[in-house]
Design an enzyme around this catalytic site. Structure first.
Site, PDB file in Angstrom:
ATOM      1  N   GLU A   1       1.201   3.414  13.274  1.00  0.00           N
ATOM      2  CA  GLU A   1       0.155   3.163  12.282  1.00  0.00           C
ATOM      3  C   GLU A   1      -0.845   2.225  12.936  1.00  0.00           C
ATOM      4  OE1 GLU A   1      -2.092   1.454  10.462  1.00  0.00           O
ATOM      5  OE2 GLU A   1      -0.849   0.622   8.860  1.00  0.00           O
TER       6      GLU A   1
ATOM      7  N   GLU B   1      -9.791  -3.211  15.426  1.00  0.00           N
ATOM      8  CA  GLU B   1      -8.558  -3.734  16.043  1.00  0.00           C
ATOM      9  C   GLU B   1      -8.253  -3.055  17.374  1.00  0.00           C
ATOM     10  OE1 GLU B   1      -5.158  -3.871  13.500  1.00  0.00           O
ATOM     11  OE2 GLU B   1      -6.198  -4.931  11.908  1.00  0.00           O
TER      12      GLU B   1
ATOM     13  N   ASP C   1       0.863  -1.181   0.000  1.00  0.00           N
ATOM     14  CA  ASP C   1       0.000   0.000   0.000  1.00  0.00           C
ATOM     15  C   ASP C   1       0.903   1.236   0.000  1.00  0.00           C
ATOM     16  OD1 ASP C   1      -1.756   2.067   0.437  1.00  0.00           O
ATOM     17  OD2 ASP C   1      -2.842   1.085   2.072  1.00  0.00           O
TER      18      ASP C   1
ATOM     19  N   HIS D   1      -5.224  -0.148   1.273  1.00  0.00           N
ATOM     20  CA  HIS D   1      -5.604  -1.505   1.685  1.00  0.00           C
ATOM     21  C   HIS D   1      -6.785  -1.488   2.650  1.00  0.00           C
ATOM     22  CE1 HIS D   1      -3.297  -0.609   5.362  1.00  0.00           C
ATOM     23  NE2 HIS D   1      -3.881  -1.652   5.894  1.00  0.00           N
TER      24      HIS D   1
END
Length: 344
Positions: A130, A139, A38, A283
Site C-alpha cells: 500500500e 511520499e 479507513d 483517508h
C-alpha cells in the site's frame, strides 16, 4: 569535479534526513489508526488478497512497507506459504507482536529494513504494497516498490495492486466565498475595516495544497486521466516527471476555483480502490489546488492546459506540481505548488 561531488554528498545527506523523518513518522500510532480506520482502503486490500487466493496459496509473498502487518496476515489467511513483512520504520517491532498474536510466526518473517537494502533468501511470487500517497505519488514510495520488484519478483510474478491511475478535474468551492467574506465582517465585530485582506487571503489559499473531501456536485467537468501505471512495467524514470495535457468542457454556469486530483488502483479479479469524489470517502480524500483568480464559466467553457508532477529536488518524498492553463483561449496562467508535509 570536487564541487559536484560536494553537492551530490549534500543532496544525499539531505535526502537521507528526509527519509529518516519519513520512517520516523510511520512509527507513530496515529498514522496506523488512520489507515486501519479507513475501511474502504483496508477492505479493498483484504478482498483482493482473499479473492486472488488461487494465485497466493502456496506462494511466497513480500509485503513491502508492511506497517502493522495486517496485509501480511491477510496473505497467510489466503494460503501464502511464506510472507516477508518488510518495514523500515520502528513499527516493525510491533509487527512481530501482531504476528505472534495471530500464531503466524512460522509463516511470516518480519524484516526491519528498507525495500532498497533488504536481502531475502529467495525470490517472491507476489508483492503486495500500500504505497499510494495524496495525489497518488506523494511520499514517493512507489520507486522503492519498483526497486524491490526488479530485484526480487519472479518473472511471472503478481503485483497487488496491478495498476494505478491519477485523474484531474476543475471544481468549485461554495464555501470559499464565505471564508473570504470573513474579512468584510470584521467591521461589524470590531468597528474597523479589513476588507483589503481578502485579496491576500485568496493568494495564500492558492499557494497551499489542500487535502479535503470534494462533493461530486462541485466538479465542473468530466475528469481526465493524468497517467496510468502498470505496476509490472512502470520504471522509476517514468516517475521523474509525470506530465499530461487536459481539455475540459464545463457543465454550466458556475465559478471554477481550481483543480482537484484523485486516484484509483485496481487489483486482479475486478477489484478497484477509488478515491474519487463519486465514491465512498477514504483517508486520502482528494487533493485541491486553488487558482489565484477564480474564473466564471458557462456551459462548454473550454479550460485547456497541462499538469506536471515530479519529485522535489533534494526532498524526493515531496512533490512539485505545475499547472498551466487557459480559459476559453484567454491569457495563459501558470501556477506552481509544493506538496510538502504542510497540508490544509
Amino acid at each position: 569535479q570536487r564541487e559536484t561531488e560536494r553537492v551530490d554528498k549534500d543532496d544525499t545527506a539531505q535526502q537521507r534526513k528526509h527519509d529518516q523523518n519519513y520512517f520516523r513518522s510511520y512509527a507513530d500510532i496515529d498514522v496506523h489508526e488512520e489507515m486501519l480506520s479507513d475501511t474502504v482502503r483496508t477492505n479493498a486490500y483484504r478482498y483482493s488478497i482473499l479473492k486472488n487466493y488461487e494465485k497466493i496459496r502456496g506462494k511466497v509473498v513480500a509485503d513491502v512497507g508492511a506497517g502493522t502487518g495486517i496485509l501480511s496476515v491477510f496473505c497467510v489467511q489466503a494460503g501464502a506459504k511464506k510472507v516477508y513483512a518488510i518495514e523500515a520504520s520502528a513499527i516493525a517491532d510491533q509487527i512481530r507482536a501482531v504476528v505472534a498474536e495471530n500464531n503466524m510466526c512460522d509463516r511470516i518473517s518480519v524484516l526491519h529494513d528498507s525495500a532498497e537494502e533488504v536481502e531475502l533468501p529467495e525470490k517472491v511470487d507476489v508483492i503486495v504494497s500500500e504505497w499510494m500517497g495524496y495525489s497518488l505519488l506523494y511520499e514517493s514510495m512507489l520507486p522503492s516498490v519498483i526497486h524491490f520488484r526488479d530485484k526480487w519478483l519472479k518473472p511471472d510474478g503478481l503485483m497487488l495492486p496491478a495498476t494505478a491511475s491519477l485523474y484531474i478535474a476543475p471544481f468549485t468551492d461554495t464555501e470559499l466565498s464565505n471564508r473570504l467574506d470573513f474579512w468584510s465582517e470584521i467591521r461589524s465585530v470590531y468597528k474597523m475595516s479589513m476588507s483589503s485582506m481578502k485579496q491576500y487571503a485568496q493568494k495564500c489559499i492558492s499557494k497551499q495544497v489542500h487535502v479535503m473531501n470534494i462533493p461530486p456536485e462541485a466538479l465542473q467537468a468530466h475528469a481526465q486521466k493524468v497517467c496510468h501505471l502498470d505496476l509490472l512495467k512502470v520504471k522509476v524514470k517514468d516517475l521523474q516527471c509525470v506530465k499530461s495535457k487536459f481539455s475540459f468542457r464545463c457543465f454550466g454556469d458556475s465559478v471554477v476555483h481550481g483543480f482537484v486530483t484523485w486516484f484509483d488502483v485496481t487489483f486482479p479479479e475486478s477489484i478497484t480502490l477509488s478515491t474519487s469524489p463519486y465514491h465512498e470517502e477514504t483517508h486520502w480524500s482528494q487533493t485541491a489546488f486553488y487558482m489565484e483568480q477564480p474564473c466564471h464559466v458557462t456551459q462548454d467553457t473550454l479550460i485547456s492546459g497541462s499538469v506536471s508532477v515530479q519529485p522535489h529536488p533534494g526532498a524526493a518524498r515531496f512533490l512539485d506540481i505545475a499547472l498551466t492553463f487557459q480559459v476559453d483561449g484567454d491569457c495563459t496562467r501558470r501556477q506552481s505548488y509544493f506538496m510538502n508535509d504542510c497540508f490544509v
